[in-house]
Design a protein around this motif. Structure first.
Motif, PDB file in Angstrom:
ATOM      1  N   SER A  71       0.831  -1.277   0.021  1.00  0.00           N
ATOM      2  CA  SER A  71      -0.159  -0.010   0.047  1.00  0.00           C
ATOM      3  C   SER A  71       1.194   1.312   0.036  1.00  0.00           C
ATOM      4  O   SER A  71       1.473   1.581   1.078  1.00  0.00           O
ATOM      5  CB  SER A  71      -0.725  -0.166   1.139  1.00  0.00           C
ATOM      6  OG  SER A  71      -0.550  -0.865   2.240  1.00  0.00           O
TER       7      SER A  71
ATOM      8  N   GLN B  34     -11.889   1.458   6.130  1.00  0.00           N
ATOM      9  CA  GLN B  34     -10.777   1.992   5.381  1.00  0.00           C
ATOM     10  C   GLN B  34     -10.364   3.471   6.108  1.00  0.00           C
ATOM     11  O   GLN B  34     -10.956   3.787   6.939  1.00  0.00           O
ATOM     12  CB  GLN B  34     -11.367   2.319   4.104  1.00  0.00           C
ATOM     13  CG  GLN B  34     -11.925   0.962   3.402  1.00  0.00           C
ATOM     14  CD  GLN B  34     -10.727   0.140   2.941  1.00  0.00           C
ATOM     15  OE1 GLN B  34      -9.671   0.251   2.694  1.00  0.00           O
ATOM     16  NE2 GLN B  34     -11.031  -1.083   3.106  1.00  0.00           N
ATOM     17  N   THR B  35      -9.166   3.979   5.818  1.00  0.00           N
ATOM     18  CA  THR B  35      -8.843   5.112   6.275  1.00  0.00           C
ATOM     19  C   THR B  35     -10.003   6.455   6.190  1.00  0.00           C
ATOM     20  O   THR B  35     -10.365   7.169   7.328  1.00  0.00           O
ATOM     21  CB  THR B  35      -7.667   5.765   5.677  1.00  0.00           C
ATOM     22  OG1 THR B  35      -6.792   4.722   5.710  1.00  0.00           O
ATOM     23  CG2 THR B  35      -7.157   6.974   6.358  1.00  0.00           C
TER      24      THR B  35
ATOM     25  N   ASP C 108     -14.094  -4.436   6.579  1.00  0.00           N
ATOM     26  CA  ASP C 108     -12.782  -3.837   7.357  1.00  0.00           C
ATOM     27  C   ASP C 108     -13.181  -2.069   6.852  1.00  0.00           C
ATOM     28  O   ASP C 108     -13.527  -1.810   5.995  1.00  0.00           O
ATOM     29  CB  ASP C 108     -11.558  -4.287   6.611  1.00  0.00           C
ATOM     30  CG  ASP C 108     -10.538  -4.338   7.835  1.00  0.00           C
ATOM     31  OD1 ASP C 108     -10.692  -3.710   9.019  1.00  0.00           O
ATOM     32  OD2 ASP C 108      -9.468  -4.754   7.475  1.00  0.00           O
TER      33      ASP C 108
ATOM     34  N   TYR D 220     -15.407   3.658  -0.596  1.00  0.00           N
ATOM     35  CA  TYR D 220     -15.776   2.430  -0.321  1.00  0.00           C
ATOM     36  C   TYR D 220     -17.021   2.219   0.662  1.00  0.00           C
ATOM     37  O   TYR D 220     -17.168   3.058   1.752  1.00  0.00           O
ATOM     38  CB  TYR D 220     -14.695   1.654   0.577  1.00  0.00           C
ATOM     39  CG  TYR D 220     -13.581   1.180  -0.436  1.00  0.00           C
ATOM     40  CD1 TYR D 220     -13.478   0.312  -1.201  1.00  0.00           C
ATOM     41  CD2 TYR D 220     -12.431   2.124  -0.677  1.00  0.00           C
ATOM     42  CE1 TYR D 220     -12.356  -0.180  -1.871  1.00  0.00           C
ATOM     43  CE2 TYR D 220     -11.450   1.893  -1.375  1.00  0.00           C
ATOM     44  CZ  TYR D 220     -11.625   0.720  -2.114  1.00  0.00           C
ATOM     45  OH  TYR D 220     -10.152   0.331  -2.840  1.00  0.00           O
TER      46      TYR D 220
END
Ligand code: 4AD
Ligand code: MG
Length: 461
Positions: free
Chosen positions: A233, A333-334, A331, A324
């Motif tokens: 990433s 995400q930032t 999960d 997203y």
């Protein structure tokens, strides 16, 4: 030699006295009979102005100094009430320790962080990076001080290991085998018995599993060392080599873990505000205008708490804002993490009780059978800064979970032993050191808080 920091901190002690300062030239401006040198010695980001005149025997040589040269100046420190800087040094002597070539890359102008990343061996000579790396050093010290004052034992966990603590498969392999001529077994697979350790090994992604063994002996321990992740990433928050602080506490549950994490972060913030006030002012002025307000607000409020399930409910209502879309089981995400901490809580927040599927094998299963006793601490500007959990301390449940995930029990004998011989409730967390430095300085890119960063496609110096 006197440190420039001391001149600024204890001005009265040095004014009108003869002192010597050694440092690197930031700029030179000369006329026929006198000139000014701005010199910085790395102890303070405010440089010191030197006045020199043609009574000095090497006047001509001084006037020709290039930026970057190393010099030692001796002379009287005098107050300059009408100038921008509070004082200057009137040189009686300027010794040239080492000249600098005219192509010195740091000329007297603002350089972009991107450019400075290409000269990571020279960037600590700039104001911003000098402040960043001084504060990085202070934060490390404050973290040790916090744990040592509480009688935590500092454990040095290994960097080379045979296990994958997080189970994410993001490991750098360690081998002495010749990759062009790898020994093979009869069935054609790599014969690791011929490798240095006689089995596959990798750089550690976390010291936790080893740390837990010492917590079952010392009760409270912490690690503080490098960890490695081959995550593909390429973001401003991921490095392939980063440092992690991992405390582990026995006879403690997830709540105790969060109390520890919150008091550690507050302690470190307080320590840095107190011991690097000038650097923190500097960041607040030039790097991140809301920094000091934000950090002071953190000191004066309690961290937020929300379960993963509640967080998903909040986020789902705002799915139109995200790239997203979230749903229970996804999960975070930032962008979701930052939305929670920046828009909803406006302060650091713990998200707890994540679905077991998105967390590591060692986390304690909650009674609902679906979630685990995990916590992530999210902070504004960054997102996740800490990941932690209560550990599964029941032998059978742990073994079952390992089987579900296809982990070989024989690889984790030592870890299972802890659940066999005097198992105790225990919990711990990992603080990403660089993310902590970003949080406290307002720097926006992890590459700018690591002296020599390692990221995808980048291993310079
Ligand atoms: O959430 P993580 O993966 O947790 C663990 O490794 C646990 N074993 C910790 C524990 O319970 N003892 O990582 C912990 C923290 C993250 O919250 C993040 O701050 C940081 O480590 N981190 C990274 N920092 C920089 N670059 C990366 N690639 C990082 N990956 C994780
Ligand atoms: Mg995590």
């Amino acid at each position: 030699l006197t440190n420039i920091r001391d001149l600024f901190r204890d001005k009265e002690m040095y004014l009108d006295k003869e002192i010597s300062v050694g440092g690197w030239v930031r700029s030179v401006r000369g006329s026929k009979t006198f000139g000014f040198i701005v010199v910085n010695d790395g102890t303070f980001f405010e440089p010191l102005q030197v006045v020199y005149g043609d009574h000095l025997e090497n006047f001509a040589e001084i006037s020709k100094l290039n930026v970057g040269a190393a010099i030692i100046v001796t002379g009287k420190l005098v107050a300059t009430p009408d100038a921008k800087q509070p004082f200057e040094i009137q040189a009686d002597k300027v010794e040239i320790e080492g000249a600098s070539a005219p192509d010195y890359p740091l000329q007297k102008k603002r350089h972009s962080f991107e450019y400075l990343r290409t000269i990571s061996h020279l960037r600590p000579r700039t104001n911003t990076f000098e402040a960043v790396f001084r504060v990085r050093s202070l934060i490390a010290y404050a973290i040790h001080k916090f744990f040592q004052e509480r009688d935590f034992v500092y454990v040095h966990t290994p960097l080379i290991t045979g296990s994958d603590c997080e189970g994410a498969g993001e490991m750098f392999q360690v081998t002495t085998m010749d990759l062009n001529n790898v020994p093979k077994t009869d069935d054609g697979s790599v014969d690791f018995t011929q490798d240095f350790f006689g089995k596959p090994t990798n750089l550690t992604v976390s010291g936790q599993l080893n740390g837990e063994t010492y917590a079952m002996a010392f009760k409270n321990i912490y690690t503080f060392g490098p960890t490695f992740r081959a995550e593909n990433s390429n973001t401003t928050r991921h490095a392939a080599e980063f440092w992690m602080i991992e405390p582990e506490i026995a006879f403690a549950d997830l709540k105790d873990d969060m109390v520890l994490a919150e008091s550690m972060l507050k302690y470190v913030i307080r320590y840095v505000l107190e011991h690097a006030p000038e650097e923190m002012e500097f960041f607040n002025k030039f790097v991140d205008k809301g920094l000091l307000d934000r950090l002071n607000h953190v000191l004066n409020s309690d961290f937020g708490h929300v379960t993963y399930t509640e967080a998903i409910e909040i986020l789902e209502k705002n799915n139109d804002k995200f790239d997203y879309k979230v749903f229970w089981g996804a999960d975070l995400q930032t962008e979701h993490e930052r939305y929670l901490t920046e828009e909803i809580f406006k302060r650091p927040v713990f998200v707890t009780d994540y679905p077991k599927e998105i967390k590591a094998f060692y986390m304690k299963l909650n009674e609902d059978g679906k979630t685990v006793a995990a916590m992530d601490c999210l902070v504004p500007g960054i997102g996740e800064i800490i990941g932690g959990s209560q550990r599964e301390d029941d032998y059978d449940k742990l073994l079952e979970r390992m089987k579900e995930l296809g982990l070989k029990a024989e690889d984790y004998d030592f870890y299972l032993d802890l659940r066999k011989y005097g198992s105790a409730r225990h919990a711990g967390f990992g603080l990403g050191f660089e993310r902590c430095v970003m949080y406290l300085t307002g720097m926006g890119n992890i590459r700018d808080v690591i002296p020599f960063p390692r990221t995808v496609n980048n291993c310079e110096l």
